[in-house]
Design an enzyme around this catalytic site. Structure first.
Site, short mmCIF file in Angstrom:
data_model
loop_
_atom_site.label_atom_id
_atom_site.label_comp_id
_atom_site.label_asym_id
_atom_site.label_seq_id
_atom_site.Cartn_x
_atom_site.Cartn_y
_atom_site.Cartn_z
CD GLN A 503 -2.69 1.20 2.54
OE1 GLN A 503 -2.13 1.55 3.59
NE2 GLN A 503 -3.97 0.85 2.50
CE1 TYR A 593 -2.26 9.06 7.70
CE2 TYR A 593 -3.34 7.18 6.68
CZ TYR A 593 -2.75 7.77 7.78
OH TYR A 593 -2.64 7.07 8.95
NE ARG A 641 -7.80 0.58 3.39
CZ ARG A 641 -7.78 -0.04 4.58
NH1 ARG A 641 -7.49 0.62 5.68
NH2 ARG A 641 -8.04 -1.33 4.66
#
Length: 778
Positions: A503, A593, A641
């Site tokens: 990821q 993020y 995601r």
């Protein structure tokens, strides 16, 4: 005590007779606005469990109901020319009028006074009563009069429904779905006496309007429904109820929840809400009568426990509310899930799911019924479905062997075939040194790769030193890090049949914080000089922000030059990930993020082309994705995601998430990893088991892209239910894998699936584990 029950429905009547049975000296009156032995409506449904309670509390009434009810175990689906039936569901159906007549007769036999054709507008009319039961229905006047105390939350739902009857008899609780040129209708059908069946027809508002039913009178609505369901009715007419159909024939369901259930009024009388006056549950799981009956039972139970006299009323009502609140909310939540399923099934499931899977989805719609619960209800049907599902997944049919549980069926994306549907979530370990993963990561990921999961995801790996969350986060900005990852990837490939994924992400405004166990989200010590390994670094984000107001370091708004630099860093890290041999790449666009900060309106306040509309806010994340997808080998899968819900008013909603998923699908994403939250500390998350799965479900059906469900998935039963229903294609399991690296192998043994392969060095433990669980299952 002097007790007045306002409202002669099941709650008021049953409470009255139970209290009179408990103490014949009570003076109990039931006040009803309708005529004696007169009511409206067709059949009502409650469960076998409710009947068991009634047998315990008043066998005489239970026997009368039992002699009049229709009991069935089967649910039948009529859908796209298919007829599918599952058993073991245990419902009781009885005519509403017959039920009330039984309760009225029992009240009279016990000495409860029944007063008909009398309106009760106010509790002031019964100032001498010790206890007033406000069982006056969904439009309760007493609840409205004291709304400031009871604090009702009433939500009007969007679907329209009409409650009809027919003399055609059905031997199962039947659901019939019919497609029209404007959309889908569904009928809820169940027999309630020897001659009559309830026939509730439901559809979305836009379908109702498109057919002109908003302009139709009751007779026209009935004629429309007869024509639409003619094949099922087989020549039998539909019947309306004149009292029920006063005004509009089509209704909207109202969900009622009250914060407070009782009060003491100015006359010293205690007033308590009961039945639909305090809570409603959608007819999709037939629970309104069940709730009313069990309210009455619980209140009498509390009087029996505390003492059935006036001085105990306050304590009784307090404990009654506490006892019923949890059970009621549990059932209301299940009813809400079932209701929502029917509200969206036309747009979300009817055209997308094959009949076999549609049936499974419908049976598990409330989340009260799970995969293993279906096995208890109807093993033959479930095993047949498991065999069908395995064949759809590409496994050869072999009737000589037990069926393969859905969680252990393979799943292929591009050139990668996962051996099952279990993924080890990327979980931050904060254990890298200068971004280099070490022995901890080898043991952590290696152990879980040997533990049976199909795909093991490494934690968010950062594209630059400034992209880290903490100083302990791993990276892929240099070749030393690449080579360390390659060592771990090679080990996983050599010693397990698992695939391993990476990821990639950038922390943005949530960077430069301490390791999780040293204070999660707390900023690094700003007094440390630059160059110190624990010193903070400058932060960038879509817009200036502090994740923790007044605490976190403030990020600066990214310039176009910085966006170019970050994009190129993602590309360089992607190339190193391919060189390291990873099987799967995921782009982290969630949890506040950097890339997530562009997507959410809570964190993106830009005035340029990268702010404003959702399309604009997606521009930079999609730019990064496109560059990464080009750098990542074409034959390998790539997921994204996202935070499918910010859980803050004004933030990303599940409807937005569908559009986000569509955008990434168009850009070449293979799968959406559906998480939520962690974008704002103002979030108010509704937690619960599998609480994020509905996001994966909605995105999968509406955006037409594969999804991964995450969040509070902790049992094989959860995974099997999610995968079987088509709510997601993969399930990511996090904390359970921290507690048990071999979670997948353990769950296989727990459910009795022995065909799963173990790593050779551990095989001697397989039989012992399976035998232990077999003994526990009995």
């Amino acid at each position: 005590m002097k007790i007045v029950c306002i409202g002669g429905g099941p709650a008021g009547l049953y409470f009255g007779l139970l209290m009179k049975q408990l103490n014949p000296n009570h003076d109990i009156t039931v006040v009803e606005r309708n005529k004696p032995y007169d009511t409206f409506g067709w059949g009502v449904v409650f469960s076998d469990a409710t009947m068991d309670n009634m047998r315990e509390w008043d066998p005489t009434t239970a026997l009368s109901i039992q002699q009049a009810f229709n009991h069935w175990d089967d649910i039948e689906l009529l859908f796209k020319g298919h007829r599918i039936r599952s058993g073991g569901h245990g419902f009781v159906g009885i005519g509403r009028k017959k039920l009330l007549n039984i309760l009225q007769a029992r009240c009279e036999a016990l000495g409860v006074r029944l007063v008909f054709e009398q309106e009760a507008d106010s509790d002031d009319d019964y100032a001498d009563a010790d206890l007033i039961i406000a069982s006056d229905g969904i439009n309760s006047r007493l609840r409205t009069r004291h709304a400031g105390v009871f604090k009702p939350d009433i939500v009007v739902r969007p679907n329209r429904y009409i409650w009809l009857g027919t003399h055609k008899l059905f031997d199962a609780f039947t659901f019939d779905f019919r497609r029209t040129e404007h959309g889908w209708f569904q009928a809820h059908i169940y027999k309630f006496d020897d001659t009559t069946t309830t026939f509730i027809i439901e559809c979305p508002e836009h379908v109702w309007q498109a057919h002109g039913l908003d302009q139709a009178d009751p007779a026209q609505s009935v004629a429309f429904c007869e024509k639409l369901f003619a094949e099922t009715l087989d020549g039998h007419p539909l019947m309306s109820n004149a009292r029920h159909l006063r005004g509009s024939a089509w209704l909207n369901f109202q969900r009622v929840v009250c914060e407070q259930w009782w009060l003491k009024n100015s006359h010293g009388s205690h007033v308590v809400l009961m039945g639909d006056a305090v809570h409603t549950a959608h007819f999709a799981i037939g629970s309104g009568t069940k709730l009313a009956i069990e309210d009455a039972i619980e209140l009498v139970r509390q009087f029996k426990r505390h003492g059935d006299s006036a001085e105990h009323i306050g304590a009784v009502l307090h404990d009654y509310q506490e006892a019923r609140r949890i059970e009621t909310l549990r059932l209301q939540n299940a009813a809400w899930n079932a209701m929502e399923w029917f509200e969206v099934c036309g747009d979300r499931y009817c055209d997308q799911l094959p009949p076999e899977q549609f049936m499974y989805s419908m049976l598990t719609r409330s989340q009260r019924i799970s995969h293993e619960n279906l096995r208890l209800r109807d093993r033959a049907w479930l095993e047949g479905y498991e065999r069908w599902f395995a064949e759809q997944a590409g496994l050869p049919a072999n009737p000589a062997l037990p069926p393969v549980p859905p969680m252990f069926t393979p799943y292929t994306v591009r050139s990668v075939t996962l051996k099952n549907r279990v993924v080890v979530s990327p979980m931050a370990q904060y254990s890298a040194v200068d971004g280099v993963p070490g022995d901890h990561h080898l043991v952590h990921l290696g152990a879980r790769a040997m533990g049976g999961a199909a795909l093991v995801m490494a934690e968010m790996t950062c594209t630059s030193p400034e992209a880290r969350i903490t100083p302990g986060c791993p990276g892929l900005w240099n070749d030393e890090q690449r080579d360390a990852w390659a060592h771990i990837v090679d080990w996983v490939h050599q010693h397990s049949s698992a695939k391993i994924g990476l990821q990639l992400g950038h922390a943005g405004a949530k960077g430069a914080t301490r390791r999780g166990w040293d204070g999660i989200d707390q900023p690094l010590d700003a007094t440390l000089s630059a160059g110190h390994p624990e010193a903070p670094w400058p932060l960038v984000s879509a817009s200036p922000q502090q994740y923790l107001a007044g605490v976190s370091q403030t990020s600066s708004e990214m310039t176009r030059a910085q966006m170019d630099e970050v994009r190129d860093q993602f590309v360089a890290a992607t190339r190193r990930a391919a060189e390291a041999g990873f099987d799967w790449l995921e782009l982290h666009c969630a949890h506040g993020y950097l890339l997530s900060s562009f997507i959410s309106p809570l964190t993106n306040h830009r005035a340029d082309a990268y702010g404003g509309s959702l399309l604009n806010r997606l521009r930079f994340p999609l730019e990064v994705f496109a560059a990464v997808r080009t750098a990542w080998p074409e034959h390998l899968p790539m997921s994204v995601r996202i935070s499918a819900h910010d859980w803050v008013e004004g933030g990303i909603t599940p409807a937005d998430a569908v559009e986000i998923a569509r955008a990434f699908k168009a850009a070449g994403a293979d799968l959406i990893d559906c998480s939520s939250g962690q974008v704002s500390k103002r979030e108010k998350v509704t937690f619960g088991r599998m609480f994020q799965t509905p996001f994966a479900d909605r995105i999968r059906q509406e955006a037409g892209i594969a999804t991964m469900a995450v969040g509070a998935i902790s049992e094989a039963d959860h995974v099997n239910t999610i995968i079987s229903a088509g709510r997601a294609d993969l399930c990511a399991v996090a904390r359970p894998h921290l507690a048990n690296p071999a979670w997948t192998l353990t769950e296989a043994a727990r459910i009795g699936y022995t065909a799963v392969a173990w790593p050779a060095p551990y095989r001697s433990g397989k039989q012992q584990l399976e035998a232990g669980f077999a003994r526990a299952r009995g």
